[in-house]
Structure formats: structure tokens, C-alpha cells
Design a protein around this motif. Structure first.
Motif, mmCIF file in Angstrom:
data_model
loop_
_atom_site.group_PDB
_atom_site.id
_atom_site.type_symbol
_atom_site.label_atom_id
_atom_site.label_comp_id
_atom_site.label_asym_id
_atom_site.label_seq_id
_atom_site.Cartn_x
_atom_site.Cartn_y
_atom_site.Cartn_z
ATOM 1 N N ILE A 107 0.840 -1.204 0.000
ATOM 2 C CA ILE A 107 0.000 0.000 0.000
ATOM 3 C C ILE A 107 0.871 1.250 0.000
ATOM 4 C CG2 ILE A 107 -1.629 1.343 1.392
ATOM 5 C CD1 ILE A 107 -2.824 -1.340 2.319
ATOM 6 N N VAL A 108 1.928 1.247 0.795
ATOM 7 C CA VAL A 108 2.831 2.404 0.847
ATOM 8 C C VAL A 108 3.477 2.634 -0.517
ATOM 9 C CG1 VAL A 108 4.899 3.369 1.920
ATOM 10 C CG2 VAL A 108 3.219 2.130 3.318
ATOM 11 N N GLN A 109 3.936 1.550 -1.151
ATOM 12 C CA GLN A 109 4.569 1.687 -2.463
ATOM 13 C C GLN A 109 3.567 2.168 -3.507
ATOM 14 O OE1 GLN A 109 7.673 1.652 -3.335
ATOM 15 N NE2 GLN A 109 7.254 1.927 -5.527
ATOM 16 N N GLN A 110 2.331 1.673 -3.445
ATOM 17 C CA GLN A 110 1.298 2.121 -4.377
ATOM 18 C C GLN A 110 1.018 3.609 -4.188
ATOM 19 O OE1 GLN A 110 -0.146 1.235 -6.998
ATOM 20 N NE2 GLN A 110 -2.369 1.409 -7.018
ATOM 21 N N THR A 111 1.028 4.070 -2.949
ATOM 22 C CA THR A 111 0.809 5.496 -2.689
ATOM 23 C C THR A 111 1.908 6.329 -3.318
ATOM 24 O OG1 THR A 111 -0.266 4.915 -0.587
ATOM 25 C CG2 THR A 111 0.383 7.217 -0.894
ATOM 26 N N LYS A 112 3.142 5.866 -3.242
ATOM 27 C CA LYS A 112 4.263 6.581 -3.862
ATOM 28 C C LYS A 112 4.114 6.601 -5.383
ATOM 29 C CE LYS A 112 8.393 5.603 -2.114
ATOM 30 N NZ LYS A 112 9.498 4.855 -1.463
ATOM 31 N N CYS A 113 3.703 5.466 -5.957
ATOM 32 C CA CYS A 113 3.499 5.413 -7.414
ATOM 33 C C CYS A 113 2.417 6.398 -7.844
ATOM 34 C CB CYS A 113 3.104 3.996 -7.839
ATOM 35 S SG CYS A 113 4.440 2.785 -7.773
ATOM 36 N N ASP B 233 -5.258 9.072 -12.235
ATOM 37 C CA ASP B 233 -5.634 7.698 -11.891
ATOM 38 C C ASP B 233 -7.148 7.509 -11.783
ATOM 39 O OD1 ASP B 233 -6.544 8.201 -9.165
ATOM 40 O OD2 ASP B 233 -4.474 8.257 -8.503
ATOM 41 N N THR B 234 -7.564 6.245 -11.881
ATOM 42 C CA THR B 234 -8.991 5.884 -11.856
ATOM 43 C C THR B 234 -9.186 4.644 -11.006
ATOM 44 O OG1 THR B 234 -9.162 6.641 -14.154
ATOM 45 C CG2 THR B 234 -11.020 5.388 -13.275
ATOM 46 N N HIS B 235 -10.127 4.704 -10.072
ATOM 47 C CA HIS B 235 -10.498 3.520 -9.307
ATOM 48 C C HIS B 235 -11.488 2.706 -10.128
ATOM 49 C CE1 HIS B 235 -12.992 1.271 -6.349
ATOM 50 N NE2 HIS B 235 -11.805 1.021 -5.841
ATOM 51 N N GLN B 236 -11.206 1.417 -10.281
ATOM 52 C CA GLN B 236 -11.946 0.595 -11.228
ATOM 53 C C GLN B 236 -13.437 0.486 -10.892
ATOM 54 O OE1 GLN B 236 -9.455 0.789 -13.368
ATOM 55 N NE2 GLN B 236 -9.669 -1.327 -14.019
ATOM 56 N N GLU C 107 -8.841 0.065 -1.156
ATOM 57 C CA GLU C 107 -9.194 0.386 -2.529
ATOM 58 C C GLU C 107 -8.087 1.101 -3.293
ATOM 59 O OE1 GLU C 107 -11.762 -0.953 -3.925
ATOM 60 O OE2 GLU C 107 -12.200 -1.858 -1.973
ATOM 61 N N ILE C 108 -7.108 1.640 -2.597
ATOM 62 C CA ILE C 108 -5.989 2.272 -3.303
ATOM 63 C C ILE C 108 -5.240 1.236 -4.140
ATOM 64 C CG2 ILE C 108 -4.246 1.989 -1.473
ATOM 65 C CD1 ILE C 108 -3.413 4.951 -2.152
ATOM 66 N N LEU C 109 -5.311 -0.023 -3.732
ATOM 67 C CA LEU C 109 -4.650 -1.090 -4.491
ATOM 68 C C LEU C 109 -5.446 -1.481 -5.736
ATOM 69 C CD1 LEU C 109 -3.443 -3.432 -1.601
ATOM 70 C CD2 LEU C 109 -2.094 -1.794 -2.919
ATOM 71 N N HIS C 110 -6.689 -1.021 -5.830
ATOM 72 C CA HIS C 110 -7.537 -1.336 -6.979
ATOM 73 C C HIS C 110 -7.705 -0.112 -7.874
ATOM 74 C CE1 HIS C 110 -9.275 -4.305 -3.857
ATOM 75 N NE2 HIS C 110 -8.296 -4.882 -4.528
ATOM 76 N N THR C 111 -6.692 0.717 -7.864
ATOM 77 C CA THR C 111 -6.701 1.966 -8.630
ATOM 78 C C THR C 111 -5.716 1.859 -9.786
ATOM 79 O OG1 THR C 111 -7.271 3.211 -6.633
ATOM 80 C CG2 THR C 111 -6.348 4.457 -8.472
ATOM 81 N N SER C 112 -6.158 2.273 -10.952
ATOM 82 C CA SER C 112 -5.332 2.152 -12.155
ATOM 83 C C SER C 112 -4.734 3.499 -12.538
ATOM 84 C CB SER C 112 -6.181 1.628 -13.325
ATOM 85 O OG SER C 112 -7.199 2.555 -13.638
ATOM 86 N N PRO D 41 -6.797 -3.411 -19.570
ATOM 87 C CA PRO D 41 -5.990 -2.413 -20.266
ATOM 88 C C PRO D 41 -4.733 -2.069 -19.473
ATOM 89 C CG PRO D 41 -7.994 -1.424 -19.379
ATOM 90 C CD PRO D 41 -8.127 -2.900 -19.202
ATOM 91 N N LYS D 42 -3.718 -1.587 -20.171
ATOM 92 C CA LYS D 42 -2.466 -1.203 -19.530
ATOM 93 C C LYS D 42 -2.734 -0.141 -18.481
ATOM 94 C CE LYS D 42 2.027 -1.487 -19.143
ATOM 95 N NZ LYS D 42 2.627 -2.692 -18.554
ATOM 96 N N GLY D 43 -2.167 -0.340 -17.303
ATOM 97 C CA GLY D 43 -2.390 0.577 -16.192
ATOM 98 C C GLY D 43 -3.329 0.019 -15.149
ATOM 99 N N ASP D 44 -4.104 -1.026 -15.495
ATOM 100 C CA ASP D 44 -4.972 -1.674 -14.520
ATOM 101 C C ASP D 44 -4.130 -2.336 -13.425
ATOM 102 O OD1 ASP D 44 -7.154 -0.986 -16.023
ATOM 103 O OD2 ASP D 44 -8.031 -2.993 -16.025
ATOM 104 N N PRO D 45 -4.699 -2.549 -12.252
ATOM 105 C CA PRO D 45 -3.952 -3.247 -11.200
ATOM 106 C C PRO D 45 -3.431 -4.615 -11.644
ATOM 107 C CG PRO D 45 -5.894 -2.224 -10.274
ATOM 108 C CD PRO D 45 -6.007 -2.064 -11.771
#
Length: 479
Positions: free
Chosen positions: A24-30, A95-98, A263-268, A406-410
């Protein structure tokens, strides 16, 4: 009806950084790096410049506390959040939450950066936790409303649900009590607005939505801090948000698996500068064009299966989708994006241009595009934002491609290296390559001991001035 508002607020107030996984921390940085790139590029758009001019004209730019990204200007946290939220949504690359069909980072980072600048004692742990709860609250509300139904009522979930996430993020960073956070959310309920009518004429109001949500979330938290009271049942009440903004709300989705899944992990993230519902078709058509070395004169028909949830956004009204007259029109035109993919084999900011709107070659390709509905691609939506594209050639041959993720999806994410390339392609419109690399390194190296102010200082353009907002963009490529 169980007290969903209190339950969600309790979770948002009680969550600790230590509850968050390394993933989750790494996803937040991304997502932070992605946000900074789109905001820097967005600062160059006419829509963002109009907001800057408005703030400058009302004396709200100048010696404030908070950075307006990509410029030398500073302002109050509310106005910085308004400006940065608008800029970050102005290039359709955020970014977009699926499952919620909602843009989250454009709101939550705009809030968290602004508030962290007036609260210098805020550390990285507090910043990350506030962003995560903001994502969680807004995404869960968007899912509960059922995005397709919410859209059909004319609402934009990034604005309507985003303000609640903004309120809890701001309340955490302002160190409000749980009762004060509850009032913040209650107050935000009277700020939940955002119309989809921009689709009728390609106007800019969608770009303003996250800016308003971010600004209003901060205002709601500040009002609550001063004792202003909001309804404690704003979500589940008879006249509450969840009943008023959807004809068939799934209330259980607000707290289902709360604290167990994030849900941050399900964000593209987006590789293409347009509506998320067009990303999979662009991927499929680009792959066919590259694999088979296609050229426009070889193509006789293009068939694209479009998700029903996105149909009113990118397929209707047909006359406007086949004849876009502005960049906003083009970013929500499936025929235009399909033509770009086949002609240029990419669909970035450099392809969504006024010149291409007038291109005879692209207009010819657009006329060959047929959009269809397909029950097969609906089976796993919103877990999969799928498409099935077919290209018929003049020699009678038919090519086809199915894209599930699609590219960018989780499930098919942009790597850190790909996000870095995306960031640099956007940020170098304003900053030098060396400054861009410095920003990338600062986000990559962000840890518990990082002073957030050192990152935000890198977002300020040293040579632009508030008077420069009369131009269409800041002076490019400062140090």
C-alpha cells in the motif's frame, strides 16, 4: 439502517500507518508520482490558467503558504487545492479507481499536499495514511452508488464522492477529533456536486470538479474544527447522500471488508490522455496496428465493443462523437481515439490536439468506426474493463483482439520505470530533465524521515510569475 457514517468515520480516524502493508505504501508513492506529473502538465492548460487568473484577480495568489504546482505562485490551502485539483484533471491522465469509476488521486493528493504545507510537523506516515483513507472513503461511496446509475442521474462521482474523501483526509491532517471528523463529513454532504453536462458542449467544468471537491473538503474540516456541526447520518439517513444520489444504492459496499481490503490497491493509472472507458480499445487497436503494420488506406471497418457504463460518455450523442469540436470532446470520443490509435499507434497529449481535430485522415478513419455493445465484455465488469475490437481490411481480411485488462490496470500495471517515463514526458513540458529526475528520486526515496516540504519545493517553477497567467502556459523548462 446501521450508522454507516459513524462506522466509516471511526475507521478513517483510527487507521494507523502501521496498519498499512508495504504494498500500500509503495502504491501510494506510485500514485503520488503519477499525480505530480499530470498536475505539472495540467498547469499549462487553458483551463488551469483560468483558475490561476481568477485567484490572482481576487488577491488569493501571492505570499501564501501552499504551492500551486508548476508555477511560482502560492496561496491558501483551499485555493491551492482548487488550483492543483483542476490542473491535475485537465489532461485526462490521472488515476482511476476501477469499481467506483472515480478519479481519486486528483482530489486526495491536492488536499494532502496543501494541508501538509500549513502543518509542517506532518510526517510521511501521517501523509500516506491520510491519502489512503481519502481513497478508501470516496471509492467505497462510489461503488455503493453504482457508477452507471449515478452517471445516469447526471452526476460525476469524482466530485460527489470525492468531497467526502477530501474531508476525512483534511480532518486527519488537521488532527481533528473523531466527532469533529464526523461533522466534517456531514458538512461535506452539502457540498457534493458535479454535473456531467459538460459532455453536451465540451466545456471545462469536469476539470474543475476535483479542485472543488478538494477545496470543499478542506473547508468542511476547517468549519468542523471551529465547532460547526454537520449531520451525523449524512450517508445513510432518509435524505442522506446514498439515498439521494442513486436509485439503487448497495449500502453494504460501504463497510464490506472495511480495513481488510484497501481500494488504493484497486486503482489504475492511465497511459492514454482520455476517458478510462476508451483505454482498452486503444490498447487493442494499437497492438493490431503495430503487429500488422496497418495504414489507414488498408482499413475498411473498425468495430469496437464498448462497456455499457461508458456508452453515454464516449459513444453518445453520435453526431458529437463523430465530429468532436474541442479537446474535451475528443477525449470523450471513441471514434477519435480509435483513429489516433490506428494512425499514430498512441493516444497521448501530443495526439489530442486542435490540429488533429481538423485532420482529414483522422476524419476518414473515424467514419469507419462502429461501436457496439457486447454482453461478453460485461460479464466481469467492473473487475475487468474489457473490450473486443475488430479491424476489417480492404483485402477482406479481419483482425481482432480481446483486451481484458488495459495497460495501467492493477492486473496489468505500469511499472515504476514506465511511470517514470510517463512522469518525465509530462513534467518536461515545464521543468528541465534534471529537475524532473530530482522529483522522481525524491518520491522514490521518500521514507519516514523525509521532510515533505523538500518534495513540494521542487514543484515550484522558479521563473513563472502570477502575471504570467495571462499567457497560455508558464515559461517552459525552468531549472
Amino acid at each position: 439502517m446501521e450508522p454507516l457514517t459513524r462506522m466509516l468515520v471511526h475507521f478513517s480516524h483510527a487507521l494507523k500507518f502501521e496498519d498499512l502493508s508495504g504494498e500500500i505504501v509503495q502504491q501510494t508513492k506510485c500514485l503520488l508520482l503519477d499525480y505530480l506529473g499530470v498536475t505539472i502538465a495540467g498547469a499549462c492548460t487553458e483551463s488551469a490558467q483560468a483558475v490561476y487568473r481568477m485567484l490572482n484577480g481576487t488577491h488569493n495568489l501571492g505570499p501564501g503558504s501552499c504551492t500551486i504546482i508548476g508555477t511560482s505562485a502560492r496561496s491558501s490551502p483551499e485555493h491551492a487545492a482548487l488550483a492543483n485539483g483542476t490542473a491535475s484533471h485537465s489532461v485526462e491522465l490521472d488515476d482511476t479507481h476501477q469499481a467506483g469509476s472515480i478519479h481519486l488521486g486528483t482530489v486526495m493528493f491536492s488536499v494532502a499536499i496543501a494541508v501538509s504545507e500549513i502543518q509542517p510537523e506532518i510526517d510521511t506516515k501521517q501523509f500516506v495514511a491520510a491519502v489512503v483513507v481519502g481513497y478508501e472513503v470516496a471509492a467505497r461511496l462510489a461503488m455503493a452508488l453504482q457508477p452507471k446509475l449515478h452517471y445516469e442521474l447526471g452526476f460525476h462521482p469524482t466530485a460527489t464522492c470525492g468531497v467526502f474523501g477530501a474531508a476525512v483526509a483534511a480532518a486527519r491532517l488537521l488532527r481533528l477529533s473523531e466527532e469533529q471528523m464526523l461533522s466534517s463529513v456531514g458538512i461535506a454532504g452539502s457540498m457534493a456536486a458535479g454535473s456531467m453536462e459538460f459532455l453536451s458542449d465540451g466545456s471545462w467544468t469536469k476539470r474543475l470538479h476535483p479542485g472543488l471537491a478538494a477545496q470543499n473538503g478542506i473547508l468542511a474540516a476547517k468549519l468542523a474544527a471551529e465547532g460547526f456541526r454537520g449531520p451525523a447520518s449524512i450517508l445513510e439517513g432518509r435524505d442522506g447522500f446514498l439515498s439521494a444520489y442513486s436509485p439503487d444504492t448497495k449500502f453494504h459496499l460501504v463497510n464490506q471488508e472495511l480495513g481488510k481490503t484497501f481500494e488504493i490497491l484497486h486503482t489504475s493509472t492511465k497511459p492514454h490522455a482520455c476517458c478510462r472507458y476508451m483505454q482498452a480499445p486503444i490498447d487493442g487497436l494499437t497492438e493490431l496496428a503495430i503487429t500488422h503494420d496497418l495504414h489507414s488506406e488498408q482499413i475498411s471497418r473498425v468495430e469496437i465493443a464498448v462497456l455499457e457504463a461508458g456508452w453515454p460518455l464516449v459513444c453518445e450523442p453520435q453526431q458529437r462523437k463523430y465530429s468532436p469540436s474541442s479537446i474535451v470532446d475528443a477525449q470523450f470520443s471513441m471514434p477519435f481515439a480509435a483513429a489516433l490509435a490506428l494512425c499514430y499507434r498512441q493516444a497521448g497529449l501530443d495526439q489530442f490536439t486542435d490540429e488533429n481535430l481538423k485532420s482529414a485522415q483522422l476524419r476518414s478513419l473515424m467514419s469507419k468506426v462502429v461501436m457496439v455493445k457486447d454482453k461478453q465484455i460485461e460479464k466481469n465488469f467492473p473487475a475487468e474493463w474489457a473490450t473486443h475490437v475488430k479491424v476489417q481490411l480492404t483485402n477482406g481480411k479481419e483482425l481482432e483482439k480481446v483486451v481484458r485488462f488495459p495497460k495501467g490496470d492493477p492486473e496489468n500495471p505500469l511499472s515504476w520505470e514506465e511511470l517514470t517515463i510517463k512522469f518525465q514526458s509530462l513534467a518536461m513540458r515545464v521543468f528541465t530533465q534534471s529537475r524532473c529526475q530530482e522529483i522522481v528520486d525524491s518520491v522514490s526515496d521518500m521514507n519516514h524521515f523525509t521532510a515533505l516540504s523538500t518534495i513540494w519545493k521542487l514543484m515550484s517553477h522558479p521563473t513563472s510569475a502570477t502575471t504570467d497567467f495571462r499567457r497560455t502556459a508558464p515559461a517552459a523548462r525552468g531549472s
